[in-house]
Design a protein around this motif. Structure first.
Motif, mmCIF file in Angstrom:
data_model
loop_
_atom_site.group_PDB
_atom_site.id
_atom_site.type_symbol
_atom_site.label_atom_id
_atom_site.label_comp_id
_atom_site.label_asym_id
_atom_site.label_seq_id
_atom_site.Cartn_x
_atom_site.Cartn_y
_atom_site.Cartn_z
ATOM 1 N N CYS A 68 -2.750 8.468 -8.459
ATOM 2 C CA CYS A 68 -2.101 7.333 -7.819
ATOM 3 C C CYS A 68 -0.740 7.166 -8.470
ATOM 4 N N LYS A 114 5.561 2.765 -8.361
ATOM 5 C CA LYS A 114 4.514 2.110 -7.569
ATOM 6 C C LYS A 114 5.000 0.816 -6.931
ATOM 7 N N PRO A 115 4.644 0.610 -5.646
ATOM 8 C CA PRO A 115 4.869 -0.704 -5.048
ATOM 9 C C PRO A 115 3.797 -1.656 -5.582
ATOM 10 N N GLU A 231 5.718 9.246 -3.208
ATOM 11 C CA GLU A 231 6.204 8.158 -2.364
ATOM 12 C C GLU A 231 7.694 7.959 -2.634
ATOM 13 N N TRP A 260 6.832 10.533 1.250
ATOM 14 C CA TRP A 260 6.244 9.612 2.215
ATOM 15 C C TRP A 260 6.726 8.185 1.966
ATOM 16 N N GLY A 262 5.698 4.283 2.054
ATOM 17 C CA GLY A 262 4.431 3.585 1.841
ATOM 18 C C GLY A 262 4.186 2.478 2.859
ATOM 19 N N GLU A 263 2.966 1.999 2.863
ATOM 20 C CA GLU A 263 2.549 0.925 3.769
ATOM 21 C C GLU A 263 3.409 -0.336 3.584
ATOM 22 N N ARG A 264 3.854 -0.595 2.359
ATOM 23 C CA ARG A 264 4.612 -1.828 2.096
ATOM 24 C C ARG A 264 6.106 -1.708 2.367
ATOM 25 N N LYS A 286 2.704 6.023 5.750
ATOM 26 C CA LYS A 286 1.354 5.465 5.674
ATOM 27 C C LYS A 286 1.191 4.424 6.775
ATOM 28 N N ARG A 317 -4.529 5.023 6.845
ATOM 29 C CA ARG A 317 -5.321 4.509 5.701
ATOM 30 C C ARG A 317 -5.856 3.155 6.110
ATOM 31 N N ASP A 346 -5.878 9.291 4.783
ATOM 32 C CA ASP A 346 -5.937 8.836 3.395
ATOM 33 C C ASP A 346 -7.137 7.894 3.339
ATOM 34 N N HIS A 349 -6.849 4.255 0.333
ATOM 35 C CA HIS A 349 -6.142 2.980 0.165
ATOM 36 C C HIS A 349 -6.628 1.836 1.033
ATOM 37 N N HIS A 389 -5.422 13.306 2.462
ATOM 38 C CA HIS A 389 -4.549 12.800 1.400
ATOM 39 C C HIS A 389 -5.431 12.008 0.421
ATOM 40 N N GLU A 391 -6.409 10.532 -3.755
ATOM 41 C CA GLU A 391 -6.069 10.311 -5.157
ATOM 42 C C GLU A 391 -7.176 10.923 -5.998
ATOM 43 N N ASP A 421 -4.470 2.947 -9.090
ATOM 44 C CA ASP A 421 -5.681 2.967 -8.274
ATOM 45 C C ASP A 421 -6.726 3.947 -8.820
HETATM 46 C C1 PEP Z 1 -0.366 5.013 -2.719
HETATM 47 O O1 PEP Z 1 -0.395 6.023 -2.021
HETATM 48 O O2 PEP Z 1 -0.611 5.002 -3.935
HETATM 49 C C2 PEP Z 1 -0.106 3.700 -2.045
HETATM 50 C C3 PEP Z 1 0.401 2.669 -2.695
HETATM 51 O O3 PEP Z 1 -0.488 3.721 -0.760
HETATM 52 P P1 PEP Z 1 -0.200 2.706 0.453
HETATM 53 O O4 PEP Z 1 1.284 2.680 0.634
HETATM 54 O O5 PEP Z 1 -0.927 3.377 1.580
HETATM 55 O O6 PEP Z 1 -0.790 1.391 0.086
#
Ligand code: PEP
Ligand code: CO
Length: 449
Positions: A68, A114-115, A231, A260, A262-264, A286, A317, A346, A349, A389, A391, A421
């Motif tokens: 992660c 990381k987000p 990411e 990639w 991310g979702e956020r 994502k 995901r 994925d 997540h 995908h 972790e 994660d």
């Molecule tokens: C990740 O891949 O670690 C992650 C934060 O994923 P997501 O953007 O899908 O929440």
């Protein structure tokens, strides 16, 4: 000179960016990064795009896995080797089962940012900035360690360079030779997934000896392509490492082959979508359970305007309970748009839980169920389930619950190492690969029927 609008992102909202302790230190770090050699080359990135195009059209499968959050401390030879070994073993299981080429890709050599859902973390009444990955601050819960320090961007670059160097050595220098299939399993042979693996390895061995006897000695058997991805989150890292390739005259992010969003950070009018739309790298996005059909259509228009196979990978995901309801309409939307994105799952997540004893975890059964749902949906729609995908780590940690080793909540207290994660351990990863291989065989049968 054409700058391809690479700085247009500055006018847009950029979510999840750290507040650095000093603007001067940041300027220094960015200037220094902009002078570093690229980590990956445009030619490799173009090769990957064509491999992903094969997967998008149903003729290959993408396996993308790793931590992660990578950490500087864990970028050791042993840990990197174990992760590569796990990915290689999973790839063998998938290839052997499905007879499809497997594209191997690490969440490695750049997965340092990381987000976070909150900017701050409070422990026992003390509030400090949240951990944002080793490229930004330290995991240790002290004021000094949690200070967002731009000098870490350079350390992320250097650690990525040494990780990538080792990956290149392992995958081209003999370690990934298919005649080593047994050696990758060393130290793991006494659990069920590894026993099952041994029997495949024995078959492959026989096939290799047969080919050797026939005089076949191809380079493809001795080395393997291995791509790196992370990411794309921090503009202060990605922008200085984005370069115009002298051959194609086009911009490439040179911090990794595949990036990639991310979702956020996938907002249609946000900085991330704008910036990455301008580079040639294959991109992933994502897609969580709130994604609408319109989101998919607009993401395709922005990120794959030319409808170029291999350009865009959509990483769903959704969570095990939602994938069967949420995914079909998104696949239909992509079909309507005329794009052929690569669809991958994925299964991590969307399946997060917090255990009673306070660990962030995931149930292996939920992970398996989301994978099954992914395959079911694609089978029903006649589209290709193109990749996985995950972790994972090559080490024997206990972070996800279940699996044939039946990891329970109390085991988490003994072997939980992730700073972010929970990851599948070596055995859970192999077990998952066996499940996916079976599903691929089933999908191939149903598409012929
Ligand atoms: C990740 O891949 O670690 C992650 C934060 O994923 P997501 O953007 O899908 O929440
Ligand atoms: Co994660």
């Amino acid at each position: 000179m054409n700058d391809f609008g690479l700085d247009n992102y500055l006018k847009l909202e950029a979510k999840q960016q750290p507040t650095w302790y000093s603007q001067e230190a940041l300027a220094e770090a960015r200037s220094s990064l902009s002078k570093q050699p690229p980590l990956v080359f445009a030619g490799e990135v173009d090769t990957l795009r064509s491999r992903l195009a094969d997967a998008a059209s149903g003729n290959a499968f993408l396996l993308q896995g790793g931590d992660c959050a990578e950490t500087f401390a864990d970028a050791t030879a042993d840990r990197i080797r174990n992760r590569i070994k796990t990915v290689l073993q999973m790839a063998v299981v998938l290839m052997y089962g499905s007879s499809l080429p497997v594209i191997k890709m690490g969440r490695m050599a750049g997965q340092f940012a990381k987000p976070r859902s909150s900017d701050f973390e409070t422990r026992e009444g003390v509030t400090l900035p949240a951990y944002r990955g080793d490229a930004v601050n330290g995991y240790e819960f002290t004021e000094q360690s949690r200070t967002n320090d731009p000098a870490r961007l350079l350390q992320a670059y250097n650690t990525s360079a040494s990780t990538l160097n080792l990956i290149r050595a392992f995958t081209t220098g003999g370690f990934a030779d298919l005649r080593q299939v047994h050696a990758w399993n060393k130290g793991f042979t006494d659990n069920p997934a590894n026993k099952k693996y041994e029997s495949i390895a024995a078959d492959i061995d026989r096939a290799m000896k047969f080919m050797q006897a026939c005089g076949v000695d191809s380079n493809e058997l001795r080395a393997t392509e291995f791509f790196v991805s992370h990411e794309g989150l921090l503009f202060d890292y990605e922008r200085p490492l984005t370069r115009i390739d002298s051959r194609t005259n086009l911009p490439y992010v040179t911090s990794g082959h595949f990036i990639w969003i991310g979702e956020r950070t996938r907002q249609l009018d946000g900085a991330h979508v704008d910036f990455f739309s301008r580079v040639r790298n294959p991109l992933g996005v994502k897609l969580g359970p709130t994604t609408t059909k319109e989101d998919v259509l607009r993401l395709i228009d922005k990120l794959d305007p030319e409808r170029e196979p291999g350009r865009l990978t959509l990483i769903s995901r959704m969570g095990a309970g939602k994938i069967r309801d949420e995914l079909p309409k998104l696949i239909e939307a992509a079909k309507e748009s005329g794009s052929t994105p690569l669809w991958i799952t994925d299964p991590m997540h969307g399946n997060g839980i917090t255990t009673k004893n306070g660990y962030k975890s995931r149930r292996f059964d939920d992970v398996m169920d989301e994978v099954m749902g992914f395959f079911e949906v694609h089978r029903a729609l006649g589209t290709h389930p193109g990749g996985l995908h995950v972790e994972l780590t090559g080490d024997d940690v206990a972070e996800c619950l279940g699996g044939s080793e039946m990891i329970d909540e109390s085991t988490l207290e003994e072997r939980y190492e992730s700073v972010c994660d929970p990851r599948l351990n070596h055995m859970q990863s192999l077990e998952l690969a066996f499940l996916v291989a079976e599903q691929l065989v089933q999908s191939a049968r149903s598409s012929k029927a």
